[in-house]
Scaffold this motif. Structure first.
Motif, PDB file in Angstrom:
ATOM      1  N   MET A  95       0.835  -1.201   0.000  1.00 51.48           N
ATOM      2  CA  MET A  95       0.000   0.000   0.000  1.00 51.48           C
ATOM      3  C   MET A  95       0.867   1.247   0.000  1.00 51.48           C
ATOM      4  N   PRO A 102       8.030   8.017   4.525  1.00 53.48           N
ATOM      5  CA  PRO A 102       9.277   7.261   4.702  1.00 53.48           C
ATOM      6  C   PRO A 102       9.609   7.156   6.181  1.00 53.48           C
ATOM      7  N   PHE A 103      10.244   6.041   6.555  1.00 50.72           N
ATOM      8  CA  PHE A 103      10.676   5.890   7.937  1.00 50.72           C
ATOM      9  C   PHE A 103      11.862   6.815   8.185  1.00 50.72           C
ATOM     10  N   TYR A 113      13.655  -2.477   4.544  1.00 49.71           N
ATOM     11  CA  TYR A 113      12.851  -2.799   5.723  1.00 49.71           C
ATOM     12  C   TYR A 113      11.986  -4.050   5.529  1.00 49.71           C
ATOM     13  N   ARG A 167       9.769   0.917  -1.617  1.00 51.37           N
ATOM     14  CA  ARG A 167       9.687   0.156  -0.377  1.00 51.37           C
ATOM     15  C   ARG A 167       8.592  -0.912  -0.484  1.00 51.37           C
ATOM     16  N   ALA A 168       7.485  -0.527  -1.111  1.00 52.20           N
ATOM     17  CA  ALA A 168       6.391  -1.485  -1.278  1.00 52.20           C
ATOM     18  C   ALA A 168       6.767  -2.570  -2.280  1.00 52.20           C
ATOM     19  N   VAL A 171       9.141  -5.962  -1.375  1.00 54.12           N
ATOM     20  CA  VAL A 171       8.724  -7.250  -0.820  1.00 54.12           C
ATOM     21  C   VAL A 171       8.039  -8.106  -1.881  1.00 54.12           C
TER      22      VAL A 171
ATOM     23  N   LEU B 301       3.632   6.501  10.088  1.00 47.41           N
ATOM     24  CA  LEU B 301       4.807   5.616  10.061  1.00 47.41           C
ATOM     25  C   LEU B 301       4.413   4.204  10.463  1.00 47.41           C
ATOM     26  N   ALA B 307       1.576  -1.908   6.710  1.00 49.06           N
ATOM     27  CA  ALA B 307       1.219  -2.182   5.321  1.00 49.06           C
ATOM     28  C   ALA B 307       2.287  -3.015   4.620  1.00 49.06           C
ATOM     29  N   LEU B 308       3.491  -3.037   5.192  1.00 45.26           N
ATOM     30  CA  LEU B 308       4.534  -3.884   4.601  1.00 45.26           C
ATOM     31  C   LEU B 308       4.521  -5.279   5.206  1.00 45.26           C
ATOM     32  N   LYS B 318      11.384  -1.476  15.388  1.00 46.96           N
ATOM     33  CA  LYS B 318      12.191  -0.986  14.272  1.00 46.96           C
ATOM     34  C   LYS B 318      11.782   0.387  13.776  1.00 46.96           C
ATOM     35  N   VAL B 319      10.532   0.732  13.914  1.00 49.51           N
ATOM     36  CA  VAL B 319      10.108   2.025  13.373  1.00 49.51           C
ATOM     37  C   VAL B 319       9.796   3.027  14.486  1.00 49.51           C
ATOM     38  N   TYR B 418       9.200  16.214  13.210  1.00 46.67           N
ATOM     39  CA  TYR B 418       7.846  15.809  12.827  1.00 46.67           C
ATOM     40  C   TYR B 418       6.893  16.981  12.708  1.00 46.67           C
TER      41      TYR B 418
END
Ligand SMILES: Nc1ncnc2c1ncn2[C@@H]1O[C@H](COP(=O)(O)OP(=O)(O)OP(=O)(O)O)[C@@H](O)[C@H]1O
Ligand SMILES: [Mg+2]
Lengths: 258, 419
Positions: A95, A102-103, A113, A167-168, A171, B301, B307-308, B318-319, B418
């Motif tokens: 998605m 972005p992280f 990631y 990034r999407a 995977v 985030l 979503a991954l 990790k995030v 942020y």
């Protein structure tokens, strides 16, 4: 199951409803979404496009008070079956969000990631290759190849959006859902993004929510028009934009409502 | 002997100040209402569409201006009169006359082009500036006195000896009439003790606090969070002396008897007893601040990670944690500086022997303990012994100041990221 045996149907939905704390936002939608093509969702603000889009990767599960009912199948498999792990589903259905997110990590780590989490790379070289290919596919490689260690949050908005697409892609999902991916981008970045989507549809099933009629017309093969939680009309994009069957669709496209 | 009131037999001082104040307040209110009324009247007569000629300030600004001038003047007269020891009737008379004159003056200012609003705004701004200046000046004063007393100490004991000496025994030095000789005022063991206790405290508070923060922000339901968070914050509100005797009477003996059962001997007062209780005390600093910064990590985030196909704990570690890390470090530094400055717990539970040791099961002393020890009891404030307390205080102040500044810089950087 006949419709699922047809090879180019990715998703089949029957009577899908989404409600937030009992308030229904998506009111019984039947739709079939083709693989390896771009399907556009259009409709006025608040009509339930995002809510419906989140059905496909079960992101609605993460929203407190949100309930999804109906039959949603991906390649014939019920993605809301009790035993199905949404985490695995989301590895297959990627998605991209409206605002690039972005992280706060390096460009490299952003793309790496997903592969790291899912153990997709055997070695560092594997991972390098995945990152390289994903950035290349997303059309970002040339711009960032010399600064993979820089923070992903330091890129421009358009670059960030392509970064999260990379990034999407990293995977290797089967589907990419995009929720107004171009709404924060300027026309040039948007054009690049559209070219990218054009290429991606060769390999992926892409569902895109957009507020731009022109964009839907340019990039999608099929278009679905939503209104107040209902699917009003779903047809070939050419058909929708030249000769819509419904008055409501016509009004919306001509800018008379909404 | 101040003059006494004929009526009550009390001195004018006692009897009069509240009465003067009431009078002044009443005059202020009257001046406000009267001036406002007059201003409304005048304004009504100057209705015009030209901005340059229209009535500049709204009537209540004229009211505030009149009231402010009258009360300020009257207040000054009152203070002057009381200090000069004037009889009450004279003070009241002066107040009424001078305030009356001031009021008469404000009458003449009520006209279209008098900028009462600007005057009032300026007065309010000045008042605020004066208040903050007082706070800043007080701080500067404290620091300066710390500095000067320390300089007096450093005349007797060289700075280098103080900062690098390995032996701390100010009491013996005094007894043997050796004040100022190097060796007796080596502060290293004292700072080592402070550091050891702080280390024990942080190694307990940091993991606990962070885990609480993660639980609260990522796992707990809204309801649980609304109950648990304030409950933990209560820990920070417990008086430190209560922690002190808890450490001395419960934790210390428990550790000792446990050690005895293992065949080891540990004193009741030890770095571990004081440090562990201090650790409990600073848990809420870490958990609450970290919870805040973790919450400030944008939901987008988390969504991106989910979503991954990341799980909740992967997302968190990790995030979210990575995103909040600068803020978390800031929270830890603030907790450390709190632990270093903490006094009561260590006074009661850490001991007083200036041991130079890295073993938390021994008694140690800390900077704050030594300052208390040096300055309590009958002391003259010009011996090297008492002056050394200022030197300790100065170094402590500098350390915590640096920690706080670093923490604030980190937290600010993080906020900007942020926004
Ligand atoms: N997290 C939520 N909690 C409660 N209600 C929600 C939530 N998200 C969406 N809704 C409601 O569901 C309805 C549909 O919202 P949705 O975001 O799906 O619309 P949309 O078509 O994507 O609109 P837009 O074009 O503005 O993005 C709206 O009435 C909205 O108020
Ligand atoms: Mg939306």
């Amino acid at each position: 199951m006949t419709e699922n045996t047809s090879k180019n149907i990715k998703f089949t939905c029957r009577d899908v409803r989404v409600s937030y704390s009992g308030k229904e936002a998506v009111k019984g939608i039947d739709i079939e979404i083709a693989d390896r093509s771009v399907t556009a969702f259009i409709g006025p603000s608040g009509c339930g496009k995002s809510s419906f889009l989140r059905v496909f990767n079960r992101m609605n599960d993460t929203i407190p008070g949100c309930a999804v009912t109906g039959d949603i199948r991906m390649d014939g498999e019920d993605i809301y079956a009790p035993g199905l792990d949404p985490v695995l589903l989301r590895a297959r259905v990627g998605m991209v969000f409206q605002k690039p997110n972005p992280f706060p990590k390096s460009i490299y780590d952003n793309v790496a990631y997903g592969p790291r989490i899912h153990g997709l790379a055997e070695s560092k070289a594997d991972l390098d290759e995945i990152v390289h290919n994903s950035l290349k596919r997303a059309g970002l490689w040339d711009e960032v190849k010399d600064r993979l260690k820089d923070s992903g949050t330091g890129l421009s908005g358009g670059q960030q959006q392509r970064l999260v697409i990379a990034r999407a892609i990293a995977v290797s999902p089967e589907v990419i859902l995009m929720d107004e991916p171009a709404s924060a981008l300027d026309p040039i970045a948007t054009a690049k993004l559209e070219v990218l989507i054009e290429e991606l549809k060769e390999k992926f099933c892409i569902v895109i929510v957009t507020h731009s009629m022109a964009q839907a017309a340019r990039i999608s093969q099929k278009t679905a028009f939503f209104h107040m939680g209902d699917l009003v009309e779903y047809d070939e994009t050419d058909q929708i934009f030249t000769n819509p069957a419904e008055l409501r669709t016509q009004d919306y496209i001509m800018g008379r409502t909404g | 002997m101040p003059p006494r009131s004929l009526l009550t037999g009390r001195t004018f001082m006692e009897f009069s100040i509240p009465a003067y104040c009431a009078l002044i307040a009443a005059m202020g209110v009257l001046a406000y209402m009267s001036a406002k009324r007059r201003a409304m009247h005048v304004a009504a007569g100057t209705v015009t569409n030209e901005i340059s000629r229209s009535f500049h300030s709204r009537p209540n600004f004229h009211g505030v201006f009149a009231a402010g001038l009258v009360t300020l003047l009257a207040f000054g007269v009152m203070i002057g009169g009381v200090i000069a020891g004037l009889p009450g009737w004279l003070v009241i008379a002066l107040i009424v006359v001078l305030a009356g004159l001031a009021f008469a003056y404000t009458r003449t200012t009520i006209r279209a082009n008098f900028k009462a609003r600007n005057v009032v705004e300026f007065a309010i701004k000045s008042g605020l500036v004066i208040c903050s200046t007082i706070a800043v000046l007080t701080t500067i004063g404290i620091v300066l006195s710390l500095l000067f007393e320390s300089l007096r100490f450093f005349k007797d004991v060289p700075v280098l000896d103080f900062l690098t000496g390995l032996q701390w025994s100010p009491q013996t030095a005094l007894r043997e009439d050796q004040a100022g000789q190097s060796g007796a005022f080596g502060a290293v063991p004292v700072f080592a003790g402070t550091f050891l206790v702080m280390l024990v405290a942080i190694s307990i508070a940091a993991p606990t606090g962070l885990m609480i923060a993660m639980y609260l922000s990522e796992y707990a339901s809204k309801r649980t969070r609304s109950i648990v968070k304030p409950a933990i914050e209560i820990l920070a509100g417990v008086p430190t002396v209560v922690y002190g005797y808890f450490a001395l009477l419960t934790v210390g003996p428990t550790i000792r008897s446990f050690a005895e059962s293992l065949g080891a001997s540990v004193p009741t007062q030890s770095a571990i007893a004081a440090g562990s209780v201090m650790g409990v005390m600073i848990i809420p600093f870490i958990s609450s601040l970290s919870d805040d910064v973790i919450n400030a990590v944008p939901q987008s985030l988390r969504d991106g990670s989910y979503a991954l196909g990341a799980t909740r704990s992967e997302t968190m570690i990790k995030v979210v944690f990575g995103g909040a890390l600068p803020g978390i470090i800031g929270a830890l530094l603030l907790a450390v500086s709190r632990a270093i400055g903490e006094t009561m717990i260590v006074v009661m539970a850490a001991g007083r022997a200036a041991n130079l040791t890295a073993n938390p099961f021994e008694a140690v002393t800390t900077v704050t303990v030594q300052i208390v020890a040096l300055l309590t009891g009958d002391t003259e404030f010009d011996t090297a012994k008492t002056l050394s307390a200022f030197a300790l205080g100065l170094v402590l102040f500098v350390i915590t100041l640096i920690l706080n500044v670093i923490a604030l810089i980190i937290v600010r950087r993080y906020r900007e990221r942020y926004d």
